[in-house]
Scaffold this active site. Structure first.
Site, PDB file in Angstrom:
ATOM      1  CE  LYS A 122       3.923  -8.516 -20.157  1.00  0.00           C
ATOM      2  NZ  LYS A 122       4.018  -7.045 -20.092  1.00  0.00           N
TER       3      LYS A 122
ATOM      4  N   GLY B  12      -4.410  -2.918  -5.905  1.00  0.00           N
ATOM      5  CA  GLY B  12      -3.240  -3.016  -6.773  1.00  0.00           C
ATOM      6  C   GLY B  12      -2.687  -1.657  -7.159  1.00  0.00           C
TER       7      GLY B  12
ATOM      8  N   GLY C 222       6.924   1.138 -11.745  1.00  0.00           N
ATOM      9  CA  GLY C 222       6.742   1.066 -10.295  1.00  0.00           C
ATOM     10  C   GLY C 222       5.618   0.193  -9.801  1.00  0.00           C
TER      11      GLY C 222
ATOM     12  CB  SER D  91      -6.663  -4.246 -22.198  1.00  0.00           C
ATOM     13  OG  SER D  91      -6.210  -5.452 -22.803  1.00  0.00           O
TER      14      SER D  91
END
Length: 510
Positions: free
Chosen positions: A279, A156, A321, A276
């Site tokens: 949200k 990721g 990005g 974390s």
């Protein structure tokens, strides 16, 4: 190929980074040669460095240099403010430079290194990103020297950048863990190329395909790898999609994290850093609830940690990005000739570049203490509509005249503003720049163990104790939402507000 032999190649910045790039080009030869450095330093202008003339000031000389046909430029100014980079890029573009490249953001945090293989085309991140602090990673990563380090979700955006920066840490082995083979092989190959070109140190990089939801496999792999440190980035994160797949996000983020934490505790992993998100603060989406529960799982694991083990989380807001985030979406819309879509004119978020966030996470991992919660200083929030306007201008267009911005309304699980902390968490500065410490807050509306026991038959298909499947509960989205709303009042309140808003709109339409 970077440039041809008949191309005039200019390096903007005659400092250490620019000189290293020029030396790399000279060694490789196939890329032609550097015509000149462009710089503002009066002490350097008019001199030669390794036979290459230094011309300047940049604002005066760039238009003249660009008059030669076939001109290209590399911006090698890692310590320059973001606004100055933007000014130089726009100047070069107006002057007719055919191809403009830049040292990547990693050069802004890794001191003493700059390699040709690191350069890339200028993109919106270089124009929008604030000037990051300079962190000597070689120094701050000493705690990982000679260690075995695992990154979950290594394919990721955050995981892959952590991997790039960890090349400078002197780790013995770097495990790239993920369930998507394509993303893992991409970062694995990239790290191999970087190492071949002299970037970082010679850690053994090991790709591992696996799934944190597989409890038995996580116990096996942590025992097999004998990791010293784990950076846990793996998570489902796209809010609207996760609102449509709430069971999957709880299964993966919550129970997957629990599997990993239990396996790490069992196998004596010394350092555990959970990534974390804002949200998780007073969550109003299933994803947000899942990350809040991950924070609570981490703090619970820290209570079970033995001497020498440090388990902590680092929370931050949006990163510019990342895959599927607003910036790539805006660029795709622009490329397709579509209006840029913004959910609400007042929506705003905290933003940080991926490299800066990762460098601070790595530093926090070294200085952080067991059971502590950390928050990255994100600066001031930015309105999404302002970012949309900057994206349009970056592409050479004018907002609303050449490219429209369309307001499409809030999506499921979204709110106008994402707070970074609860009032009760009382963030306070640490002696490390841009890293704040939060006060740990125990949940008052649920007991973690009891909540997990309620969620297990829905997500995993069995009662944790009895091991039997309850068909009525398994993958039951409505039941899951009922339990989460009962346990997390902010989620219930938000859903009620959204329902009332939709009812009001429907009434007006009638």
């Amino acid at each position: 190929m970077l440039n041809r032999s008949d191309t005039n190649l200019f390096i903007v910045g005659a400092g250490f980074a620019g000189q290293m790039i020029a030396q790399d080009i000279a060694r490789k030869k196939i890329f032609g040669k550097v015509s000149a450095f462009l710089d503002d330093d009066k002490d350097l202008i008019g001199k030669k460095i390794d036979g290459i003339p230094v011309l300047g000031p940049i604002d005066d000389i760039a238009p003249i240099a660009a008059q030669n046909a076939m001109s290209e430029a590399i911006i090698a100014m890692p310590s320059a403010p973001g606004e100055r980079i933007r000014e130089i890029y726009e100047l070069l573009k107006r002057s007719g430079i055919l191809h403009i490249r830049i040292l990547p953001a990693i050069s802004q945090v890794v001191s003493g290194t700059a390699h040709l293989v690191q350069i890339r085309d200028v993109n919106m991140l270089d124009i929008l990103g604030r000037t990051p602090i300079i962190l000597p990673l070689g120094e701050s990563l000493k705690y990982l020297r000679g260690k075995r380090v695992m990154i979950t979700g290594a394919g990721g955006s955050i995981g892959s950048e952590l991997a790039r920066q960890l090349l400078s840490g002197g780790a013995e082995r770097l495990y790239l863990f993920g369930h998507g083979e394509n993303s893992i092989v991409n970062i694995y190959r990239e790290l191999h190329v970087l190492q071949t070109e002299g970037v970082g140190e010679k850690a053994q990089v090991v790709p591992i395909i696996g799934d944190i939801k597989d409890r038995s496999y996580m116990r096996y792999i942590m025992a097999k790898t004998r990791c010293d440190a784990v950076f846990h980035c793996a998570a489902y994160k796209h809010v609207p999609m996760m609102e449509d797949n709430p069971v999957a996000v709880i299964e993966n983020n919550v129970f997957g994290t629990k599997n990993l934490l239990d396996a790490c505790l069992e196998n004596g992993v010394k350092k555990f850093v959970l990534i974390s998100t804002d949200k998780a603060v007073a969550p109003v989406s299933t994803y947000g609830v899942s990350k809040m529960l991950c924070e609570k799982l981490l703090l619970d694991a820290a209570k079970k940690a033995k001497n020498g083990q440090s388990y902590m989380f680092v929370r931050f807001g949006n990163v510019l990005g990342s895959r599927g985030s607003l910036l790539p979406i805006f660029m795709e819309q622009l490329k397709a000739g579509q209006p840029l879509t913004v959910t609400h004119p007042d929506m705003e978020r905290y933003f940080m570049t991926i490299p800066e966030a990762c460098s601070l996470v790595l530093e926090a991992g070294g200085v952080g203490e067991n059971g502590k919660s950390y928050l990255l200083d994100m600066g001031e929030p930015i309105k999404i509509i302002d970012i949309a306007k900057q994206v349009i201008r970056f592409a050479g267009f004018e907002p609303y005249r050449d490219v429209d911005i369309k307001i499409v309304g809030l999506r499921e699980g979204e709110r106008l503003f994402e707070p970074l902390w609860l009032k009760e968490e009382e963030p306070k500065p640490t002696k490390w720049e841009k890293i704040l410490e939060l006060k740990n807050i125990e949940p008052t509306t649920f007991k973690l163990d009891e909540l997990l026991k309620e969620l297990a038959p829905i997500c995993l298909g069995f009662e944790q104790e009895e091991g039997t499947i309850d068909i009525e509960k398994y993958r039951n989205k409505a039941l899951l939402n009922e339990i989460l709303c009962r346990s997390v009042p902010t989620l219930a309140q938000f859903q009620e507000e959204i329902k009332a808003h939709k009812d009001e709109i429907n009434a007006d339409n009638k």
